[in-house]
Design an enzyme around this catalytic site. Sequence first.
Site, mmCIF file in Angstrom:
data_model
loop_
_atom_site.group_PDB
_atom_site.id
_atom_site.type_symbol
_atom_site.label_atom_id
_atom_site.label_comp_id
_atom_site.label_asym_id
_atom_site.label_seq_id
_atom_site.Cartn_x
_atom_site.Cartn_y
_atom_site.Cartn_z
ATOM 1 C CB SER A 86 80.162 -8.665 83.277
ATOM 2 O OG SER A 86 79.847 -7.778 82.639
ATOM 3 C CG ASP A 216 82.045 -2.600 88.149
ATOM 4 O OD1 ASP A 216 82.352 -2.363 87.045
ATOM 5 O OD2 ASP A 216 81.565 -3.982 88.263
ATOM 6 C CG HIS A 244 83.476 -5.076 85.215
ATOM 7 N ND1 HIS A 244 82.352 -5.020 85.736
ATOM 8 C CD2 HIS A 244 83.513 -5.524 84.074
ATOM 9 C CE1 HIS A 244 81.410 -5.817 84.921
ATOM 10 N NE2 HIS A 244 82.084 -6.124 83.829
#
Length: 266
Positions: A86, A216, A244
Amino acid sequence: MEVANATQQKHFVLVHGAGHGAWCWYKLKSLLESSRHKVTAIDLATSGVNPKRLDEVDTLQDYCLPLLELMAAIPQDDKVIVVGHSYGGFCIALAMDLYPKKISIGVFIGSIMPDSTHPPIYFFNQYYEWNPDGDDSPDTKVETYGCPDQPRTVIHFGPIYLSTKLYQNCTSEEIELAKVLVRPVTLFSEDLSKLKAFSEEGYGSVKRGYIICSEDKAFPVGLQHWLVDNVGVSEVKEIKGADHMPMISKPQELCQCLVEIAEKVV
């Protein structure tokens, strides 16, 4: 999983995303270590058990300092595989730029992945173009702090956001763990707007890999494919059914992807 011999053993450095910490890698770390790989999972500043407060960290480099200190301590003849999740993509990109000879490949997981042409803020803005609602959720709180002429933004991820956007394929126990451990975040957008592109001779000289998370809901899958196509990678994998947080929802599959990527680099 097949056990690595001495020549196959790799050193993975795991870098978490915003609000998280070394704790989120607990499943993956165990799997990689059971395959005889070395694993270092770090807490970035203001994250996990790191004692820094948000008002003590002003820049991306400040935030990444624990990673940069680790990289500085690695012997010159050693190479590691840096893995960023991320927002952690910015962090491993910075490490790749500053320590290119110590990194065999940078692997981005459902992550921002910059190039060496555009400044970092370009990719930060791409996220919001692909995901105009950003981190919005009924229970996500956005506050400001600091000087009135230079206010900082801090985001508190609420339990609804965590359970529906980040952890939707995880168990209820895993979601409860996140609710307890996730910390407030700042994304350093003002600092990102001042930074130049990462260098071609530094960041651009290191191989890149990308792992796409097919379900995601926090980092758009379309953006993940766009980054792979437009930034370019030497290795790309996709984990079906991954939300995610694949290190929690799909740890076996993520481990296999990383091991396969590692086998192809020196």
